[in-house]
Design a protein around this motif. Structure first.
Motif, mmCIF file in Angstrom:
data_model
loop_
_atom_site.group_PDB
_atom_site.id
_atom_site.type_symbol
_atom_site.label_atom_id
_atom_site.label_comp_id
_atom_site.label_asym_id
_atom_site.label_seq_id
_atom_site.Cartn_x
_atom_site.Cartn_y
_atom_site.Cartn_z
ATOM 1 N N GLU A 24 0.832 -1.203 0.000
ATOM 2 C CA GLU A 24 0.000 0.000 0.000
ATOM 3 C C GLU A 24 0.865 1.251 0.000
ATOM 4 O O GLU A 24 1.987 1.242 0.498
ATOM 5 N N ALA A 25 0.308 2.325 -0.559
ATOM 6 C CA ALA A 25 0.993 3.620 -0.548
ATOM 7 C C ALA A 25 -0.051 4.716 -0.430
ATOM 8 O O ALA A 25 -1.205 4.546 -0.859
ATOM 9 N N GLU A 26 0.360 5.826 0.170
ATOM 10 C CA GLU A 26 -0.492 7.010 0.255
ATOM 11 C C GLU A 26 0.373 8.237 -0.008
ATOM 12 O O GLU A 26 1.465 8.367 0.557
ATOM 13 N N ILE A 27 -0.125 9.118 -0.861
ATOM 14 C CA ILE A 27 0.576 10.348 -1.223
ATOM 15 C C ILE A 27 -0.417 11.498 -1.144
ATOM 16 O O ILE A 27 -1.565 11.361 -1.580
ATOM 17 N N THR A 28 0.031 12.614 -0.588
ATOM 18 C CA THR A 28 -0.804 13.814 -0.580
ATOM 19 C C THR A 28 -0.240 14.825 -1.573
ATOM 20 O O THR A 28 0.954 14.799 -1.903
ATOM 21 N N TYR A 29 -1.122 15.714 -2.016
ATOM 22 C CA TYR A 29 -0.768 16.671 -3.066
ATOM 23 C C TYR A 29 -1.619 17.918 -2.895
ATOM 24 O O TYR A 29 -2.846 17.846 -2.870
ATOM 25 N N ASP A 30 -0.960 19.052 -2.759
ATOM 26 C CA ASP A 30 -1.645 20.337 -2.676
ATOM 27 C C ASP A 30 -1.346 21.082 -3.971
ATOM 28 O O ASP A 30 -0.287 21.697 -4.113
ATOM 29 N N PRO A 31 -2.244 21.013 -4.948
ATOM 30 C CA PRO A 31 -1.962 21.573 -6.267
ATOM 31 C C PRO A 31 -1.724 23.081 -6.246
ATOM 32 O O PRO A 31 -2.423 23.817 -5.556
ATOM 33 N N ALA A 32 -0.738 23.508 -6.984
ATOM 34 C CA ALA A 32 -0.437 24.930 -7.168
ATOM 35 C C ALA A 32 -1.309 25.469 -8.301
ATOM 36 O O ALA A 32 -1.828 24.694 -9.116
ATOM 37 N N PRO A 33 -1.474 26.785 -8.388
ATOM 38 C CA PRO A 33 -2.303 27.368 -9.458
ATOM 39 C C PRO A 33 -1.882 26.927 -10.864
ATOM 40 O O PRO A 33 -2.737 26.735 -11.741
ATOM 41 N N GLU A 34 -0.601 26.727 -11.087
ATOM 42 C CA GLU A 34 -0.140 26.311 -12.420
ATOM 43 C C GLU A 34 -0.443 24.839 -12.731
ATOM 44 O O GLU A 34 -0.184 24.368 -13.832
ATOM 45 N N HIS A 35 -1.011 24.103 -11.774
ATOM 46 C CA HIS A 35 -1.393 22.704 -11.980
ATOM 47 C C HIS A 35 -2.882 22.569 -12.294
ATOM 48 O O HIS A 35 -3.394 21.453 -12.380
ATOM 49 N N LEU A 36 -3.562 23.696 -12.467
ATOM 50 C CA LEU A 36 -4.996 23.695 -12.736
ATOM 51 C C LEU A 36 -5.254 23.824 -14.225
ATOM 52 O O LEU A 36 -4.396 24.264 -14.992
ATOM 53 N N ASN A 37 -6.466 23.444 -14.638
ATOM 54 C CA ASN A 37 -6.847 23.587 -16.040
ATOM 55 C C ASN A 37 -7.692 24.847 -16.223
ATOM 56 O O ASN A 37 -7.834 25.653 -15.288
ATOM 57 N N SER A 38 -8.266 25.025 -17.394
ATOM 58 C CA SER A 38 -9.041 26.232 -17.687
ATOM 59 C C SER A 38 -10.345 26.313 -16.898
ATOM 60 O O SER A 38 -10.974 27.370 -16.854
ATOM 61 N N GLN A 79 -15.252 12.998 -10.670
ATOM 62 C CA GLN A 79 -15.635 14.396 -10.487
ATOM 63 C C GLN A 79 -14.375 15.246 -10.471
ATOM 64 O O GLN A 79 -13.275 14.731 -10.298
ATOM 65 N N ALA A 80 -14.556 16.548 -10.654
ATOM 66 C CA ALA A 80 -13.421 17.463 -10.655
ATOM 67 C C ALA A 80 -12.691 17.406 -9.316
ATOM 68 O O ALA A 80 -13.315 17.322 -8.264
ATOM 69 N N ALA A 81 -11.378 17.459 -9.390
ATOM 70 C CA ALA A 81 -10.544 17.439 -8.188
ATOM 71 C C ALA A 81 -10.157 18.870 -7.838
ATOM 72 O O ALA A 81 -9.621 19.600 -8.662
ATOM 73 N N ARG A 82 -10.461 19.245 -6.597
ATOM 74 C CA ARG A 82 -10.162 20.599 -6.109
ATOM 75 C C ARG A 82 -9.430 20.507 -4.783
ATOM 76 O O ARG A 82 -9.713 19.645 -3.969
ATOM 77 N N GLY A 83 -8.523 21.463 -4.589
ATOM 78 C CA GLY A 83 -7.873 21.595 -3.285
ATOM 79 C C GLY A 83 -6.914 20.471 -2.971
ATOM 80 O O GLY A 83 -6.525 19.715 -3.856
ATOM 81 N N PRO A 84 -6.537 20.346 -1.710
ATOM 82 C CA PRO A 84 -5.604 19.282 -1.325
ATOM 83 C C PRO A 84 -6.184 17.901 -1.649
ATOM 84 O O PRO A 84 -7.368 17.659 -1.418
ATOM 85 N N LEU A 85 -5.345 17.042 -2.205
ATOM 86 C CA LEU A 85 -5.780 15.702 -2.607
ATOM 87 C C LEU A 85 -4.993 14.644 -1.843
ATOM 88 O O LEU A 85 -3.858 14.864 -1.428
ATOM 89 N N ARG A 86 -5.632 13.483 -1.695
ATOM 90 C CA ARG A 86 -4.990 12.318 -1.080
ATOM 91 C C ARG A 86 -5.174 11.150 -2.032
ATOM 92 O O ARG A 86 -6.291 10.866 -2.468
ATOM 93 N N ALA A 87 -4.070 10.501 -2.366
ATOM 94 C CA ALA A 87 -4.122 9.340 -3.259
ATOM 95 C C ALA A 87 -3.704 8.096 -2.495
ATOM 96 O O ALA A 87 -2.779 8.131 -1.686
ATOM 97 N N THR A 88 -4.406 6.997 -2.771
ATOM 98 C CA THR A 88 -4.045 5.711 -2.182
ATOM 99 C C THR A 88 -3.800 4.724 -3.310
ATOM 100 O O THR A 88 -4.475 4.755 -4.343
ATOM 101 N N GLY A 89 -2.829 3.860 -3.103
ATOM 102 C CA GLY A 89 -2.529 2.812 -4.060
ATOM 103 C C GLY A 89 -2.464 1.482 -3.356
ATOM 104 O O GLY A 89 -2.077 1.409 -2.180
ATOM 105 N N ARG A 90 -2.845 0.424 -4.079
ATOM 106 C CA ARG A 90 -2.849 -0.914 -3.482
ATOM 107 C C ARG A 90 -2.384 -1.925 -4.512
ATOM 108 O O ARG A 90 -2.838 -1.911 -5.658
ATOM 109 N N LEU A 91 -1.493 -2.792 -4.103
ATOM 110 C CA LEU A 91 -1.039 -3.908 -4.927
ATOM 111 C C LEU A 91 -2.097 -5.004 -4.862
ATOM 112 O O LEU A 91 -2.417 -5.492 -3.779
ATOM 113 N N LEU A 92 -2.639 -5.370 -6.010
ATOM 114 C CA LEU A 92 -3.673 -6.408 -6.060
ATOM 115 C C LEU A 92 -3.082 -7.794 -6.253
ATOM 116 O O LEU A 92 -3.562 -8.768 -5.683
#
Length: 145
Positions: A24-38, A79-92
């Motif tokens: 398992e893995a978990e990563i957090t990400y706080d997107p900067a303005p330059e990581h956003l789309n239109s 759905q659209a992703a906004r603000g701080p994000l949390r990702a989880t990964g799992r080896l199946l």
């Protein structure tokens, strides 16, 4: 927790490794303005990179002396992703050379924004500073860097 290997693009995006063990893995990400789309939400490419990295880390968590490369990845955006994000990964499932994984991206409210499945190939990791005798791409004998 620090990433075991420096990946410049991951550092640029500002990903933070929170968990990396037992498939398992978990990563957090706080997107900067330059990581956003239109639409002013996280660009799909940034979300896919987050999923790719978290699934690869889930695969590598059971064999940390190996690297892994992405063979295929399928992503569904719920759905659209906004603000701080949390990702989880799992080896199946894993074989001697392949890892089959899944990943999820959640927003700050815990809502599922994206899901992915991925297949990764385990590869040997070179010592720091070592170079392959042949380039990874391009004709044999022609350097691509």
């Amino acid at each position: 927790m620090e990433f075991q290997v420096h990946i410049p693009f991951v550092a640029h995006l500002g990903f933070a490794l929170r968990r990396w063990a037992d498939g398992e893995a978990e990563i957090t990400y706080d997107p900067a303005p330059e990581h956003l789309n239109s639409f002013n939400v996280v660009h799909g490419g940034a979300s896919m990179t987050l999923l790719d990295v978290v699934m690869a880390h889930a695969a590598r968590s059971v064999q940390t002396d190996m690297g892994c490369v992405t063979i295929e990845m399928k992503t569904s955006f719920m759905q659209a992703a906004r603000g701080p994000l949390r990702a989880t990964g799992r080896l199946l499932h894993r074989t001697a050379t392949m890892a089959f994984t899944e990943g999820h991206v959640f927003d700050a409210q815990g809502k599922l924004c994206a899901h992915a499945s991925g297949t990764f190939k385990y590869v040997r990791r070179l010592p720091v500073g070592a170079r392959e005798s042949q380039p990874l791409n391009g004709p044999a004998g022609i350097s691509t860097d």
